[in-house]
Every structure is written in structure tokens, then in C-alpha cells.
Design a protein around this motif. Structure first.
Motif, PDB file in Angstrom:
ATOM      1  N   ALA A 197      13.592  -0.393 -13.154  1.00  9.65           N
ATOM      2  CA  ALA A 197      12.397  -0.761 -14.008  1.00  9.65           C
ATOM      3  C   ALA A 197      11.306  -1.101 -13.734  1.00  9.65           C
ATOM      4  O   ALA A 197      10.363  -1.072 -14.485  1.00  9.65           O
ATOM      5  CB  ALA A 197      13.087  -1.586 -15.316  1.00  9.65           C
ATOM      6  N   TYR A 198      11.234  -1.724 -12.307  1.00  8.57           N
ATOM      7  CA  TYR A 198      10.010  -2.408 -12.168  1.00  8.57           C
ATOM      8  C   TYR A 198       9.642  -1.996 -10.525  1.00  8.57           C
ATOM      9  O   TYR A 198       8.393  -2.182 -10.028  1.00  8.57           O
ATOM     10  CB  TYR A 198      10.085  -3.758 -12.239  1.00  8.57           C
ATOM     11  N   LEU A 199      10.437  -1.570  -9.618  1.00  8.69           N
ATOM     12  CA  LEU A 199      10.122  -1.086  -8.319  1.00  8.69           C
ATOM     13  C   LEU A 199       9.612   0.112  -8.559  1.00  8.69           C
ATOM     14  O   LEU A 199       9.863   1.217  -9.120  1.00  8.69           O
ATOM     15  CB  LEU A 199      11.598  -1.203  -7.475  1.00  8.69           C
ATOM     16  N   GLU A 200       8.510   0.400  -7.638  1.00  7.67           N
ATOM     17  CA  GLU A 200       7.593   1.713  -7.335  1.00  7.67           C
ATOM     18  C   GLU A 200       7.995   1.941  -5.738  1.00  7.67           C
ATOM     19  O   GLU A 200       7.953   1.233  -4.878  1.00  7.67           O
ATOM     20  CB  GLU A 200       5.993   1.474  -7.385  1.00  7.67           C
ATOM     21  N   ASP A 201       7.784   3.511  -5.782  1.00 11.03           N
ATOM     22  CA  ASP A 201       8.105   4.160  -4.385  1.00 11.03           C
ATOM     23  C   ASP A 201       6.624   4.221  -3.677  1.00 11.03           C
ATOM     24  O   ASP A 201       5.672   4.981  -4.297  1.00 11.03           O
ATOM     25  CB  ASP A 201       8.592   5.395  -4.454  1.00 11.03           C
ATOM     26  N   GLN A 202       6.424   3.474  -2.815  1.00 13.34           N
ATOM     27  CA  GLN A 202       5.011   3.374  -2.186  1.00 13.34           C
ATOM     28  C   GLN A 202       4.709   4.284  -0.920  1.00 13.34           C
ATOM     29  O   GLN A 202       3.721   4.472  -0.516  1.00 13.34           O
ATOM     30  CB  GLN A 202       4.690   1.922  -1.820  1.00 13.34           C
ATOM     31  N   ARG A 203       6.009   5.132  -0.643  1.00 14.63           N
ATOM     32  CA  ARG A 203       5.870   6.070   0.364  1.00 14.63           C
ATOM     33  C   ARG A 203       4.835   7.093   0.327  1.00 14.63           C
ATOM     34  O   ARG A 203       4.232   7.356   1.333  1.00 14.63           O
ATOM     35  CB  ARG A 203       7.144   6.776   0.734  1.00 14.63           C
ATOM     36  N   PHE A 204       4.395   7.310  -0.886  1.00 14.81           N
ATOM     37  CA  PHE A 204       3.477   8.575  -0.994  1.00 14.81           C
ATOM     38  C   PHE A 204       2.249   8.123  -1.765  1.00 14.81           C
ATOM     39  O   PHE A 204       1.378   9.089  -2.268  1.00 14.81           O
ATOM     40  CB  PHE A 204       4.112   9.920  -1.625  1.00 14.81           C
ATOM     41  N   GLU A 205       1.999   6.824  -1.791  1.00 14.61           N
ATOM     42  CA  GLU A 205       0.849   6.177  -2.365  1.00 14.61           C
ATOM     43  C   GLU A 205      -0.165   6.745  -1.440  1.00 14.61           C
ATOM     44  O   GLU A 205      -0.547   6.165  -0.585  1.00 14.61           O
ATOM     45  CB  GLU A 205       1.182   5.069  -2.758  1.00 14.61           C
ATOM     46  N   PRO A 206      -1.502   7.259  -1.826  1.00 10.87           N
ATOM     47  CA  PRO A 206      -2.325   7.673  -1.087  1.00 10.87           C
ATOM     48  C   PRO A 206      -3.120   6.841  -0.440  1.00 10.87           C
ATOM     49  O   PRO A 206      -3.393   6.680   0.903  1.00 10.87           O
ATOM     50  CB  PRO A 206      -3.315   8.502  -2.062  1.00 10.87           C
ATOM     51  N   ALA A 207      -3.370   5.610  -1.321  1.00  8.15           N
ATOM     52  CA  ALA A 207      -4.327   4.421  -0.638  1.00  8.15           C
ATOM     53  C   ALA A 207      -3.612   3.818   0.466  1.00  8.15           C
ATOM     54  O   ALA A 207      -4.051   3.534   1.652  1.00  8.15           O
ATOM     55  CB  ALA A 207      -4.564   3.556  -1.588  1.00  8.15           C
ATOM     56  N   ALA A 208      -2.136   3.730   0.256  1.00  3.09           N
ATOM     57  CA  ALA A 208      -1.237   2.998   1.356  1.00  3.09           C
ATOM     58  C   ALA A 208      -1.129   3.939   2.567  1.00  3.09           C
ATOM     59  O   ALA A 208      -1.234   3.583   3.690  1.00  3.09           O
ATOM     60  CB  ALA A 208      -0.093   2.896   0.746  1.00  3.09           C
ATOM     61  N   ASN A 209      -0.995   5.372   2.449  1.00  5.93           N
ATOM     62  CA  ASN A 209      -0.888   6.444   3.548  1.00  5.93           C
ATOM     63  C   ASN A 209      -2.231   6.123   4.219  1.00  5.93           C
ATOM     64  O   ASN A 209      -2.311   6.398   5.552  1.00  5.93           O
ATOM     65  CB  ASN A 209      -0.628   7.667   3.045  1.00  5.93           C
ATOM     66  N   PHE A 210      -3.492   6.378   3.400  1.00  7.33           N
ATOM     67  CA  PHE A 210      -4.751   6.153   4.298  1.00  7.33           C
ATOM     68  C   PHE A 210      -5.033   5.001   4.950  1.00  7.33           C
ATOM     69  O   PHE A 210      -5.324   5.237   6.083  1.00  7.33           O
ATOM     70  CB  PHE A 210      -5.886   6.284   3.174  1.00  7.33           C
ATOM     71  N   GLU A 211      -4.339   3.941   4.503  1.00  2.00           N
ATOM     72  CA  GLU A 211      -4.448   2.514   5.072  1.00  2.00           C
ATOM     73  C   GLU A 211      -3.729   2.633   6.656  1.00  2.00           C
ATOM     74  O   GLU A 211      -3.953   2.224   7.703  1.00  2.00           O
ATOM     75  CB  GLU A 211      -4.033   1.447   4.301  1.00  2.00           C
ATOM     76  N   ARG A 212      -2.335   3.253   6.398  1.00  2.00           N
ATOM     77  CA  ARG A 212      -1.499   3.113   7.432  1.00  2.00           C
ATOM     78  C   ARG A 212      -2.128   4.119   8.610  1.00  2.00           C
ATOM     79  O   ARG A 212      -2.122   3.814   9.841  1.00  2.00           O
ATOM     80  CB  ARG A 212      -0.076   3.861   7.356  1.00  2.00           C
ATOM     81  N   GLU A 213      -2.728   5.239   7.962  1.00  2.18           N
ATOM     82  CA  GLU A 213      -3.100   6.195   9.092  1.00  2.18           C
ATOM     83  C   GLU A 213      -4.399   5.566   9.784  1.00  2.18           C
ATOM     84  O   GLU A 213      -4.908   5.590  11.053  1.00  2.18           O
ATOM     85  CB  GLU A 213      -3.612   7.530   8.482  1.00  2.18           C
TER      86      GLU A 213
END
Length: 284
Positions: A197-213
Motif C-alpha cells: 500500500a505504501y512501498l514504491e518501486d524506484q528501479r525505473f524512476e527517471p531521476a534516480a536512474n539519472f542520479e546513478r548514471e
């Protein structure tokens, strides 16, 4: 020979009651017969002798397995795991030691049952180290009689088992916890506050992907800068040892440069020391 014997024992897959009736009908062994069978297997590898030894002791496995009925696991599974321990015991039993097989086998039977319980009692393992395993089984029996322990009881158990008092408290908290389902059971009408009900899948979140790259590119750039600041021999040693496939050994590099392997190790350590400040998170 494998770790356990392949003796085609009776299965608990059907009715457990019928299985127990069957093993209870199997004749017990006299000391003389047990010694004879054990020597035939120990000295000659006679599998039929081993089978008779195992069959005569299956009722004992059932008795041991019943002592673990409070863990919420299928009794048939506990019996089967105990049978594996019994077969391991028969394989290792030495008739010249001077003890009955039942006394020798109890350790192996309990060990297999304990492993099964620890693997299956919860989704997340509650005990992985030797001290945690001791605590798990001792605390389970203690809590049945006393409930939550006071500080004096915690200290007494810690002294008895040779562990820290905080380890006892931590294990007690783990035993009191419960697995939480990720989502609501479709068969239940009750609404639960579950992780789905409250956890989100952050694997494909654009900002997080950009930050990792960005971070990965920064680390690569800093690695190249740090390598470029080394002298040619130090750089080649680091690249050959850590950034090439297959990686070169100390002795291969020692032969390449005409120095000792210990000298190569020293150069490598010195190079990492120079690089450490330039690359975030580099462990020397």
C-alpha cells in the motif's frame, strides 16, 4: 558414497499416522544384532545391513520430531529431515566406539531438524550464527514457560550460553516478530496496512536512474584521473591486478618487472593509498 544413504525408506507423503504405525511395527535390534549389522556396513559396505539399521530406528526419529511440533511446520517434513540425519549417523557410526546407535544418532537427527526449522520457520532467517542458533532453540522453550524474560533471566541465559545479554534480548524480539504479507490476501475481507500500500518501486524512476548514471560516470572519471597520476609501473600493476581479465597474479607481475612478489604487493598498496583520496568509497 554420498552424504546420505539411498535406502528407499518408507515415505511420509501419504498418511503420517499410517507411516508411524508402519515404523512402530519394525522390530527393535538387540545389541548383538546392531553390532553385527554395523560391522557389515562399516567394514564391507553392505547397504542391506545399513537399511536394517535405519529401519529399526525410524520410530526414534518420530519421537524426536514430535518434540518440535510447536514450530508450526508439518510433522511429516520434520520426520523426513530427521530421517536424513539418521542416515548420516548410520554412515558415520563406528561399532567399536562402544555406544548404541540410538545414542550416537540423536545429535545428527536433531541437527537436520534444526536446520530445517531455521530455513522454514520465517521468510527471513532469524538465526545464522552458532550463538544465534543456540539462543533460538533455548529461548523458544523458555518463553513457553515464562513469557517475556526479565533482566535477571536475560543475564542468566547469557551466562549459561556464553553470549552477550544484548544478543539474548535481540533474539527474543525476533521471536516475537511476525512476517508481514506484501499485499492483502484476496481471500480475506479485512483491509490491512501492508507494504504494497505504501512501498514504491524506484528501479525505473527517471531521476534516480539519472542520479546513478551521473555518479557512475563521476567515479569512472575520477578513477581515470587517479590512474593517470600514478607512475607507469604502479599504474600497470593496478590495472593488471584489478581492472583486467584475467587478472594477473603477484608472481606474474614480479616476473614481468624482475622484482619480488612482496615488492609488487607493496607497490600496489602504495598506489591504492595515493588513489584513495581521489575516488569516493574506494577501500584499500
Amino acid at each position: 558414497m554420498t552424504n546420505t544413504l539411498n535406502l528407499h525408506l518408507p515415505s511420509t507423503a501419504g498418511s503420517l499416522d499410517r507411516y508411524i504405525e508402519a515404523v512402530n511395527r519394525m522390530p527393535l535390534l538387540s545389541l548383538e544384532r546392531e553390532q553385527e549389522l554395523a560391522r557389515r556396513f562399516h567394514d564391507d559396505g553392505d547397504l542391506e545391513a545399513a537399511r536394517e539399521l535405519v529401519l529399526a530406528h525410524l520410530r526414534f526419529v518420530v519421537k524426536v520430531a514430535r518434540g518440535y511440533a510447536g514450530y508450526g511446520l508439518a510433522q511429516g517434513d520434520l520426520v523426513q529431515e530427521g530421517n536424513v540425519g539418521l542416515m548420516k549417523a548410520v554412515k558415520r557410526f563406528d561399532p567399536d566406539v562402544g555406544v548404541r546407535l540410538v545414542s550416537f544418532a540423536v545429535h545428527w537427527i536433531k541437527a537436520e531438524i534444526h536446520e530445517f526449522i531455521l530455513r522454514n520457520w520465517r521468510i527471513v532467517k532469524v538465526a545464522t550464527t552458532k550463538s544465534q542458533r543456540k539462543l533460538f532453540f533455548n529461548l523458544r522453550s523458555t518463553r513457553k514457560a515464562l513469557g517475556w524474560m526479565g533482566q535477571a533471566e536475560v543475564d542468566a541465559m547469557a551466562d549459561e550460553l556464553g553470549v552477550e545479554a544484548r544478543d539474548v534480548t535481540t533474539m527474543e524480539q525476533r521471536l516475537n516478530a511476525h512476517d508481514v504479507p506484501f499485499d492483502v490476501n484476496p481471500a480475506s475481507d479485512e483491509e490491512s496496512y501492508v507494504p504494497a500500500a505504501y512501498l514504491e518501486d524506484q528501479r525505473f524512476e527517471p531521476a534516480a536512474n539519472f542520479e546513478r548514471e551521473e555518479f557512475d560516470e563521476l567515479r569512472v572519471a575520477k578513477l581515470n584521473d587517479a590512474l593517470g597520476a600514478l607512475d607507469e609501473r604502479s599504474r600497470d600493476i593496478v590495472v593488471s591486478r584489478w581492472l583486467s581479465e584475467p587478472k594477473a597474479t603477484l608472481h606474474e607481475l614480479a616476473y614481468r618487472y624482475g622484482i619480488s612478489a612482496e615488492r609488487v604487493r607493496q607497490i600496489e598498496k602504495s598506489a591504492f593509498g595515493k588513489m584513495k583520496g581521489a575516488i569516493p568509497g574506494l577501500e584499500v
